[in-house]
Design a protein around this motif. Structure first.
Motif, PDB file in Angstrom:
ATOM      1  N   GLU A 158       0.832  -0.985  -0.392  1.00  0.00           N
ATOM      2  CA  GLU A 158       0.575  -0.034   0.030  1.00  0.00           C
ATOM      3  C   GLU A 158       0.418   1.100  -0.177  1.00  0.00           C
ATOM      4  O   GLU A 158       0.189   1.834  -0.666  1.00  0.00           O
ATOM      5  CB  GLU A 158      -0.901   0.084   1.123  1.00  0.00           C
ATOM      6  N   PHE A 159       1.484   1.484   0.712  1.00  0.00           N
ATOM      7  CA  PHE A 159       2.689   2.198   0.716  1.00  0.00           C
ATOM      8  C   PHE A 159       3.397   2.325  -0.416  1.00  0.00           C
ATOM      9  O   PHE A 159       3.331   3.758  -0.599  1.00  0.00           O
ATOM     10  CB  PHE A 159       3.842   2.603   1.768  1.00  0.00           C
ATOM     11  N   ALA A 160       4.044   1.555  -1.051  1.00  0.00           N
ATOM     12  CA  ALA A 160       4.860   1.980  -2.341  1.00  0.00           C
ATOM     13  C   ALA A 160       3.301   2.367  -3.359  1.00  0.00           C
ATOM     14  O   ALA A 160       4.488   3.444  -4.553  1.00  0.00           O
ATOM     15  CB  ALA A 160       5.520   0.432  -3.257  1.00  0.00           C
ATOM     16  N   GLU A 161       2.656   1.189  -3.823  1.00  0.00           N
ATOM     17  CA  GLU A 161       1.272   2.565  -4.104  1.00  0.00           C
ATOM     18  C   GLU A 161       1.102   3.583  -4.104  1.00  0.00           C
ATOM     19  O   GLU A 161       1.019   4.522  -4.780  1.00  0.00           O
ATOM     20  CB  GLU A 161       0.182   1.819  -3.974  1.00  0.00           C
ATOM     21  N   ALA A 162       1.140   3.917  -2.334  1.00  0.00           N
ATOM     22  CA  ALA A 162       0.800   5.857  -2.785  1.00  0.00           C
ATOM     23  C   ALA A 162       1.843   6.242  -2.725  1.00  0.00           C
ATOM     24  O   ALA A 162       2.070   7.496  -3.065  1.00  0.00           O
ATOM     25  CB  ALA A 162       0.450   5.999  -1.215  1.00  0.00           C
ATOM     26  N   LEU A 163       2.788   6.165  -2.933  1.00  0.00           N
ATOM     27  CA  LEU A 163       4.143   7.316  -3.154  1.00  0.00           C
ATOM     28  C   LEU A 163       4.705   6.840  -4.867  1.00  0.00           C
ATOM     29  O   LEU A 163       4.775   8.422  -5.289  1.00  0.00           O
ATOM     30  CB  LEU A 163       5.500   6.242  -2.614  1.00  0.00           C
ATOM     31  N   ARG A 164       4.207   6.086  -5.320  1.00  0.00           N
ATOM     32  CA  ARG A 164       4.548   5.812  -7.070  1.00  0.00           C
ATOM     33  C   ARG A 164       4.145   7.545  -7.697  1.00  0.00           C
ATOM     34  O   ARG A 164       4.630   7.735  -8.357  1.00  0.00           O
ATOM     35  CB  ARG A 164       4.190   5.117  -7.414  1.00  0.00           C
ATOM     36  N   LYS A 187      13.775   0.507   6.452  1.00  0.00           N
ATOM     37  CA  LYS A 187      12.735   0.146   5.879  1.00  0.00           C
ATOM     38  C   LYS A 187      12.576   0.524   3.845  1.00  0.00           C
ATOM     39  O   LYS A 187      11.630  -0.024   3.782  1.00  0.00           O
ATOM     40  CB  LYS A 187      11.838   1.073   6.641  1.00  0.00           C
ATOM     41  N   ALA A 188      13.892   1.379   3.596  1.00  0.00           N
ATOM     42  CA  ALA A 188      13.239   1.929   2.175  1.00  0.00           C
ATOM     43  C   ALA A 188      14.892   1.992   2.252  1.00  0.00           C
ATOM     44  O   ALA A 188      16.037   2.393   2.725  1.00  0.00           O
ATOM     45  CB  ALA A 188      12.915   2.706   1.885  1.00  0.00           C
ATOM     46  N   ILE A 189      15.235   1.442   0.995  1.00  0.00           N
ATOM     47  CA  ILE A 189      16.489   1.719   0.136  1.00  0.00           C
ATOM     48  C   ILE A 189      16.592   3.213  -1.424  1.00  0.00           C
ATOM     49  O   ILE A 189      15.505   1.889  -2.199  1.00  0.00           O
ATOM     50  CB  ILE A 189      17.606   0.955   0.107  1.00  0.00           C
ATOM     51  N   ALA A 190      16.883   3.778  -1.616  1.00  0.00           N
ATOM     52  CA  ALA A 190      17.075   4.251  -2.593  1.00  0.00           C
ATOM     53  C   ALA A 190      18.726   4.416  -3.540  1.00  0.00           C
ATOM     54  O   ALA A 190      19.140   4.848  -3.302  1.00  0.00           O
ATOM     55  CB  ALA A 190      16.416   6.059  -2.080  1.00  0.00           C
ATOM     56  N   GLY A 191      18.322   4.181  -4.447  1.00  0.00           N
ATOM     57  CA  GLY A 191      19.491   4.397  -6.174  1.00  0.00           C
ATOM     58  C   GLY A 191      18.882   5.285  -7.104  1.00  0.00           C
ATOM     59  O   GLY A 191      17.190   6.260  -6.922  1.00  0.00           O
ATOM     60  N   SER A 192      19.511   5.539  -8.018  1.00  0.00           N
ATOM     61  CA  SER A 192      18.854   6.530  -9.015  1.00  0.00           C
ATOM     62  C   SER A 192      18.307   6.007 -10.119  1.00  0.00           C
ATOM     63  O   SER A 192      16.934   6.118 -10.783  1.00  0.00           O
ATOM     64  CB  SER A 192      19.798   7.242  -9.904  1.00  0.00           C
ATOM     65  N   LYS A 193      17.708   4.653 -10.033  1.00  0.00           N
ATOM     66  CA  LYS A 193      17.276   4.176 -10.552  1.00  0.00           C
ATOM     67  C   LYS A 193      15.433   2.972  -9.894  1.00  0.00           C
ATOM     68  O   LYS A 193      14.507   2.731 -10.765  1.00  0.00           O
ATOM     69  CB  LYS A 193      18.149   2.975 -11.621  1.00  0.00           C
ATOM     70  N   ARG A 205       1.657   7.569   6.625  1.00  0.00           N
ATOM     71  CA  ARG A 205       0.517   8.461   5.989  1.00  0.00           C
ATOM     72  C   ARG A 205       1.615   9.382   6.054  1.00  0.00           C
ATOM     73  O   ARG A 205       1.887   9.928   4.756  1.00  0.00           O
ATOM     74  CB  ARG A 205      -0.880   8.424   5.473  1.00  0.00           C
ATOM     75  N   LYS A 206       1.818   9.677   7.337  1.00  0.00           N
ATOM     76  CA  LYS A 206       3.119  10.571   7.254  1.00  0.00           C
ATOM     77  C   LYS A 206       4.716   9.958   6.455  1.00  0.00           C
ATOM     78  O   LYS A 206       5.684  10.664   6.275  1.00  0.00           O
ATOM     79  CB  LYS A 206       3.357  10.931   8.958  1.00  0.00           C
ATOM     80  N   ASP A 207       5.033   8.517   6.594  1.00  0.00           N
ATOM     81  CA  ASP A 207       6.087   8.333   6.229  1.00  0.00           C
ATOM     82  C   ASP A 207       6.175   8.718   4.688  1.00  0.00           C
ATOM     83  O   ASP A 207       6.854   8.987   3.379  1.00  0.00           O
ATOM     84  CB  ASP A 207       6.476   6.849   6.019  1.00  0.00           C
ATOM     85  N   ILE A 208       4.845   8.791   4.252  1.00  0.00           N
ATOM     86  CA  ILE A 208       5.050   9.161   2.793  1.00  0.00           C
ATOM     87  C   ILE A 208       5.714  10.681   2.271  1.00  0.00           C
ATOM     88  O   ILE A 208       6.490   9.911   1.057  1.00  0.00           O
ATOM     89  CB  ILE A 208       3.470   9.121   1.663  1.00  0.00           C
ATOM     90  N   LEU A 212       9.547  10.208   0.656  1.00  0.00           N
ATOM     91  CA  LEU A 212       9.635  11.493  -0.730  1.00  0.00           C
ATOM     92  C   LEU A 212      10.761  11.842  -0.837  1.00  0.00           C
ATOM     93  O   LEU A 212      11.608  12.164  -1.367  1.00  0.00           O
ATOM     94  CB  LEU A 212       8.590  11.639  -1.527  1.00  0.00           C
ATOM     95  N   GLN A 213      10.568  13.474   0.317  1.00  0.00           N
ATOM     96  CA  GLN A 213      11.428  14.025   0.555  1.00  0.00           C
ATOM     97  C   GLN A 213      13.007  13.598   0.607  1.00  0.00           C
ATOM     98  O   GLN A 213      13.618  14.583   0.305  1.00  0.00           O
ATOM     99  CB  GLN A 213      11.396  15.224   2.242  1.00  0.00           C
ATOM    100  N   HIS A 214      13.300  13.369   1.329  1.00  0.00           N
ATOM    101  CA  HIS A 214      14.452  11.812   1.988  1.00  0.00           C
ATOM    102  C   HIS A 214      15.137  10.849   0.997  1.00  0.00           C
ATOM    103  O   HIS A 214      15.960  11.630  -0.114  1.00  0.00           O
ATOM    104  CB  HIS A 214      14.474  10.977   4.233  1.00  0.00           C
ATOM    105  N   GLU A 215      14.210   9.932   0.924  1.00  0.00           N
ATOM    106  CA  GLU A 215      15.088   9.469   0.118  1.00  0.00           C
ATOM    107  C   GLU A 215      14.393   9.662  -1.525  1.00  0.00           C
ATOM    108  O   GLU A 215      16.283   9.570  -2.874  1.00  0.00           O
ATOM    109  CB  GLU A 215      14.038   7.709   0.121  1.00  0.00           C
ATOM    110  N   ALA A 216      13.811  10.400  -2.015  1.00  0.00           N
ATOM    111  CA  ALA A 216      13.985  10.259  -3.655  1.00  0.00           C
ATOM    112  C   ALA A 216      14.373  12.232  -3.852  1.00  0.00           C
ATOM    113  O   ALA A 216      15.140  11.425  -4.424  1.00  0.00           O
ATOM    114  CB  ALA A 216      12.125  10.839  -3.966  1.00  0.00           C
TER     115      ALA A 216
END
Length: 241
Positions: A158-164, A187-193, A205-208, A212-216
């Motif tokens: 659900e979180f992934a779907e809300a983030l996309r 909980k999450a790891i981000a790269g450029s792809k 919901r606040k985690d979205i 978004l701000q930090h990882e993306a």
């Protein structure tokens, strides 16, 4: 400090390209990853792991780093920067080679420092800042912070779907994939792809907005910006240090 000459600039470009190639296989986290069984035993029962690490050939990376260093002559900020990159990548090679030994800790300290490391003000230690933040956060009441906010719980899917949708809005065709993973501990790891979300994690919901701000908008955007640099794609490489 010298002005960068055309010859040095051309050598700098070659060195950056060489270091980028050297960094590609030096994936620290995946090189020390525990198997799922050992991770579960440690988290659930406190049993220390005894992992067998997958062999990684770092000979080519080390040769490329040495080749790049021979191109970095002179005294200017750009050359100094790539010298530091080369030094960190070489330490990364020794770190990977020393997995499972006491030397690993020494190389890790060089790359990531220790809690007693003094910060840029030359007086505050990392551990001092951590304790200050802990004391500050302990004095706050989560209930007071969440007044008037519905704390809806989301599973990883659900979180992934809300983030996309937000990722598509900000990044368009360059938006990173959002994948569910059972292999990461965060909980999450981000790269450029891609952004990986741990399957077992739970979110509000606040985690979205936070992710978004930090990882993306930090990690993903920084990686994409670096890769967009014509001569210095090493800026898009998430190397240690």
């Amino acid at each position: 400090m010298d002005v960068l000459t055309l010859t040095q600039f051309n050598d700098l470009k070659k060195a950056a390209k060489t270091l980028n190639a050297a960094a590609r296989p030096l994936q620290i986290l995946s090189s020390v990853e525990w198997g799922a069984t050992q991770r579960a035993r440690f988290l659930e029962r406190g049993r220390l792991p005894n992992p067998v690490y997958k062999p990684i050939n770092t000979d080519e990376s080390l040769a490329l780093i040495k080749s790049a260093r021979r191109l970095l002559t002179g005294d200017c900020v750009q050359i100094d920067w790539l010298r530091r990159v080369a030094e960190r990548l070489e330490t990364t090679v020794w770190l990977i080679r020393s997995r499972g030994t006491s030397e690993f800790f020494e190389h890790s300290k060089t790359l990531y420092k220790e809690p007693t490391h003094v910060m840029i003000d030359r007086s505050t230690r990392v551990i001092d800042l951590a304790r200050h933040m802990e004391e500050t956060l302990d004095s706050l009441s989560p209930k007071q912070l969440m007044i008037g906010v519905e704390d809806e719980r989301l599973d990883a899917a659900e979180f992934a779907e809300a983030l996309r949708p937000s990722l598509d809005t900000f990044f368009g065709e360059q938006a990173p994939r959002v994948e569910l993973s059972s292999r990461i501990s965060a909980k999450a790891i981000a790269g450029s792809k891609r952004i990986r979300i741990r399957k077992s994690a739970r979110f509000s919901r606040k985690d979205i907005d936070q992710l978004l701000q930090h990882e993306a908008l930090i990690h993903v955007a920084t990686g994409l910006n670096g890769k967009a640099q014509r001569h210095f794609k090493i800026l898009g490489r998430a190397h240690a240090g």
